[in-house]
Design a protein around this motif. Structure first.
Motif, PDB file in Angstrom:
ATOM      1  N   LEU A 122      -5.598   6.797  -9.385  1.00 20.76           N
ATOM      2  CA  LEU A 122      -4.674   5.718  -9.054  1.00 20.76           C
ATOM      3  C   LEU A 122      -5.437   4.444  -8.850  1.00 20.76           C
ATOM      4  CD1 LEU A 122      -2.076   4.416  -8.206  1.00 20.76           C
ATOM      5  CD2 LEU A 122      -2.399   5.688  -5.738  1.00 20.76           C
ATOM      6  N   ILE A 123      -7.038   5.075  -8.300  1.00 21.53           N
ATOM      7  CA  ILE A 123      -8.036   3.984  -7.866  1.00 21.53           C
ATOM      8  C   ILE A 123      -8.029   3.073  -9.294  1.00 21.53           C
ATOM      9  CG2 ILE A 123     -10.360   3.561  -7.546  1.00 21.53           C
ATOM     10  CD1 ILE A 123     -10.005   5.851  -5.337  1.00 21.53           C
ATOM     11  N   ALA A 181       7.960   2.620  -8.853  1.00 20.70           N
ATOM     12  CA  ALA A 181       7.396   1.452  -8.952  1.00 20.70           C
ATOM     13  C   ALA A 181       7.570   0.767 -10.272  1.00 20.70           C
ATOM     14  CB  ALA A 181       5.921   1.458  -8.559  1.00 20.70           C
ATOM     15  N   ASN A 182       7.569  -0.500 -10.526  1.00 18.98           N
ATOM     16  CA  ASN A 182       7.416  -1.143 -11.829  1.00 18.98           C
ATOM     17  C   ASN A 182       6.330  -2.153 -11.793  1.00 18.98           C
ATOM     18  OD1 ASN A 182       7.996  -3.697 -10.186  1.00 18.98           O
ATOM     19  ND2 ASN A 182      10.195  -3.182 -10.255  1.00 18.98           N
ATOM     20  N   GLU A 183       6.393  -2.827 -13.202  1.00 14.98           N
ATOM     21  CA  GLU A 183       5.344  -3.668 -13.280  1.00 14.98           C
ATOM     22  C   GLU A 183       5.061  -4.717 -12.407  1.00 14.98           C
ATOM     23  OE1 GLU A 183       5.360  -7.462 -16.599  1.00 14.98           O
ATOM     24  OE2 GLU A 183       5.987  -5.536 -17.499  1.00 14.98           O
ATOM     25  N   GLU A 184       6.101  -5.425 -11.937  1.00 13.69           N
ATOM     26  CA  GLU A 184       5.920  -6.255 -10.698  1.00 13.69           C
ATOM     27  C   GLU A 184       4.989  -5.655  -9.677  1.00 13.69           C
ATOM     28  OE1 GLU A 184       8.651  -9.517  -7.993  1.00 13.69           O
ATOM     29  OE2 GLU A 184       9.292  -8.194  -9.497  1.00 13.69           O
ATOM     30  N   ASP A 185       5.533  -4.483  -9.198  1.00 11.89           N
ATOM     31  CA  ASP A 185       4.808  -3.941  -7.959  1.00 11.89           C
ATOM     32  C   ASP A 185       3.264  -3.624  -8.150  1.00 11.89           C
ATOM     33  OD1 ASP A 185       7.244  -3.652  -6.484  1.00 11.89           O
ATOM     34  OD2 ASP A 185       7.496  -1.877  -7.842  1.00 11.89           O
ATOM     35  N   ILE A 186       3.001  -2.950  -9.378  1.00  9.57           N
ATOM     36  CA  ILE A 186       1.567  -2.639  -9.747  1.00  9.57           C
ATOM     37  C   ILE A 186       0.802  -4.082  -9.791  1.00  9.57           C
ATOM     38  CG2 ILE A 186       0.061  -1.852 -11.457  1.00  9.57           C
ATOM     39  CD1 ILE A 186       1.710   0.301 -10.084  1.00  9.57           C
ATOM     40  N   LEU A 187       1.218  -5.165 -10.410  1.00  5.04           N
ATOM     41  CA  LEU A 187       0.499  -6.391 -10.402  1.00  5.04           C
ATOM     42  C   LEU A 187       0.253  -7.003  -9.071  1.00  5.04           C
ATOM     43  CD1 LEU A 187       2.299  -8.294 -13.479  1.00  5.04           C
ATOM     44  CD2 LEU A 187       0.155  -7.211 -13.441  1.00  5.04           C
ATOM     45  N   LYS A 188       1.136  -6.763  -8.199  1.00  2.27           N
ATOM     46  CA  LYS A 188       1.166  -7.136  -6.665  1.00  2.27           C
ATOM     47  C   LYS A 188       0.321  -6.428  -5.978  1.00  2.27           C
ATOM     48  CE  LYS A 188       5.881  -9.003  -5.773  1.00  2.27           C
ATOM     49  NZ  LYS A 188       7.199  -8.882  -5.016  1.00  2.27           N
ATOM     50  N   ARG A 245       1.028  -1.061  -0.162  1.00  7.86           N
ATOM     51  CA  ARG A 245       0.049  -0.068  -0.135  1.00  7.86           C
ATOM     52  C   ARG A 245       0.782   1.350  -0.073  1.00  7.86           C
ATOM     53  NH1 ARG A 245      -1.627   3.179   4.329  1.00  7.86           N
ATOM     54  NH2 ARG A 245      -3.319   4.422   3.876  1.00  7.86           N
ATOM     55  N   ASP A 246       2.102   1.160   0.766  1.00  4.23           N
ATOM     56  CA  ASP A 246       2.821   2.496   0.755  1.00  4.23           C
ATOM     57  C   ASP A 246       3.509   2.881  -0.428  1.00  4.23           C
ATOM     58  OD1 ASP A 246       2.455   2.878   3.334  1.00  4.23           O
ATOM     59  OD2 ASP A 246       4.305   1.861   4.173  1.00  4.23           O
ATOM     60  N   LYS A 247       3.539   1.614  -1.330  1.00  5.86           N
ATOM     61  CA  LYS A 247       4.105   1.751  -2.826  1.00  5.86           C
ATOM     62  C   LYS A 247       3.230   2.580  -3.557  1.00  5.86           C
ATOM     63  CE  LYS A 247       7.408   0.450  -4.230  1.00  5.86           C
ATOM     64  NZ  LYS A 247       8.957   0.961  -4.321  1.00  5.86           N
ATOM     65  N   ALA A 248       1.849   2.107  -3.295  1.00  3.63           N
ATOM     66  CA  ALA A 248       0.761   2.896  -4.246  1.00  3.63           C
ATOM     67  C   ALA A 248       0.491   4.082  -3.578  1.00  3.63           C
ATOM     68  CB  ALA A 248      -0.402   2.296  -4.130  1.00  3.63           C
ATOM     69  N   ALA A 279       2.664   7.255 -16.116  1.00 10.32           N
ATOM     70  CA  ALA A 279       3.367   6.302 -16.715  1.00 10.32           C
ATOM     71  C   ALA A 279       4.846   6.335 -16.379  1.00 10.32           C
ATOM     72  CB  ALA A 279       3.316   6.678 -18.370  1.00 10.32           C
ATOM     73  N   LYS A 280       5.312   7.453 -16.167  1.00 14.65           N
ATOM     74  CA  LYS A 280       6.815   7.495 -15.938  1.00 14.65           C
ATOM     75  C   LYS A 280       6.858   7.035 -14.226  1.00 14.65           C
ATOM     76  CE  LYS A 280      10.532  10.825 -15.910  1.00 14.65           C
ATOM     77  NZ  LYS A 280      11.005  12.365 -16.392  1.00 14.65           N
ATOM     78  N   SER A 281       5.899   7.206 -13.618  1.00 14.80           N
ATOM     79  CA  SER A 281       5.923   6.871 -12.047  1.00 14.80           C
ATOM     80  C   SER A 281       6.146   5.371 -11.939  1.00 14.80           C
ATOM     81  CB  SER A 281       4.803   7.572 -11.295  1.00 14.80           C
ATOM     82  OG  SER A 281       4.741   9.060 -11.188  1.00 14.80           O
ATOM     83  N   ILE A 282       5.461   4.774 -12.746  1.00 18.84           N
ATOM     84  CA  ILE A 282       5.188   3.226 -12.556  1.00 18.84           C
ATOM     85  C   ILE A 282       6.404   2.519 -13.693  1.00 18.84           C
ATOM     86  CG2 ILE A 282       3.046   3.318 -11.430  1.00 18.84           C
ATOM     87  CD1 ILE A 282       1.570   2.828 -14.035  1.00 18.84           C
TER      88      ILE A 282
END
Length: 316
Positions: free
Chosen positions: A29-30, A199-206, A4-7, A56-59
């Motif tokens: 973000l939601i 954040a990256n692709e893996e973070d978002i999927l998690k 959650r903190d990453k979000a 896009a740049k943030s993630i």
């Protein structure tokens, strides 16, 4: 809720370039966390494109901007197969839809045929080119913009297309103080310089997986269904919300609860997300339009008329 903190960091990162629009950024973000697509309806120059680029740049996901025009063809979006003479076979030339964050700029400036090329991608996460189906890489999100005040040379989005967007938002004009800060940042040439990938692709999927685990009580489900059903029977509504709207309201309420630090949804989550999830899906009756009623006003009336359940706190 380990990530959650990453979000929340993603939202703070976007605030560096989008000033004074915290509520709007939260909804963006939601939408991402709920695995939905976003329609941004606003006048030119308020920062729609900058906001999408900042996301896009943030993630750190692949990004493409598609400028929708009257001569844009479906193949310009999806791609096409080109014959390779040397190898004697067809080679797929992928279109911009194969990226992960898609800015569909001025989507209502192109024909319905080209608009419909996004339907499969938005609903099923895949694209059919000739006889082959190609899966799109996740996470995948379409953020489309349109100008609500310009009608010449535009093609209104059909109901089927609008229903694919989880929510519709508007940035609106900044306050005088915020506008001064925007001018200073623009003059200094900062813009997106202060936005770095956190954040990256893996973070978002998690994070998306954690959102799916948020608990929704049966009474909350009934509340969601009640709101959507009321939209179908309201006297000022000609066409009410679809079952897809119920699903999107459910998903967005879970994402909001996640950002608020709860592992369960409360009625206020549903109530807060309902206007943005429902308004673009509703069509007013001719009588309501003659009376000058606004769809946002009717949406609030629908929410007020729906019984709010009492939900017991969830014990961890």
């Amino acid at each position: 809720m380990q990530n959650r903190d990453k979000a929340l960091e993603i939202m703070e990162n976007m605030k560096k370039v989008i000033i004074g629009k915290d509520e709007v950024l939260e909804k963006v973000l939601i939408c991402l966390l709920a695995q939905g697509h976003l329609l941004i309806e606003d006048v030119p120059g308020v920062g729609k494109t900058t906001m999408v680029k900042a996301l896009a740049k943030s993630i750190n996901l692949s990004y493409s901007r598609i400028q929708f025009t009257t001569d844009l063809m479906p193949s310009d979006i999806t791609g096409l197969s080109i014959y390779n003479r040397e190898e004697g076979n067809f080679v797929l030339k992928k279109g911009p839809i194969f990226n992960q964050i898609i800015l569909a700029d001025e989507i209502n400036r192109t024909s319905p045929k080209t608009q419909s090329s996004l339907l499969q991608a938005m609903e099923e996460g895949e694209v059919s080119i000739e006889d082959h189906t190609h899966e799109l890489k996740k996470p995948f999100m379409v953020l489309a913009t349109q100008n609500p005040l310009e009608y010449q040379g535009t093609f209104p989005l059909p109901e089927a297309q609008l229903d694919r967007f989880l929510m519709r938002i508007s940035l609106g004009y900044p306050t005088a103080t915020d506008e001064k800060n925007i001018i200073r940042n623009h003059y200094k040439g900062k813009k997106l310089d202060g936005v770095s990938p956190i954040a990256n692709e893996e973070d978002i999927l998690k994070i998306q997986a954690e959102v799916e685990e948020i608990h929704v009580d049966d009474a909350i489900l009934q509340y969601i269904v009640g709101i959507v059903n009321t939209s179908r029977s309201h006297r000022d509504i000609h066409l009410g919300a679809s079952p897809r709207a119920s699903i999107d309201l459910y998903r967005s309420a879970k994402a909001l609860a996640y950002l608020k630090g709860r592992d369960y949804v409360i009625p206020d989550d549903v109530k807060m997300m309902a206007p943005n999830v429902l308004a673009h899906r509703l069509i007013l009756s001719p009588e309501a339009r003659i009376e000058g009623r606004k769809v946002q006003e009717v949406t609030q009336d629908i929410i007020k008329k729906t019984y709010i359940p009492v939900v017991k706190a969830v014990e961890n």
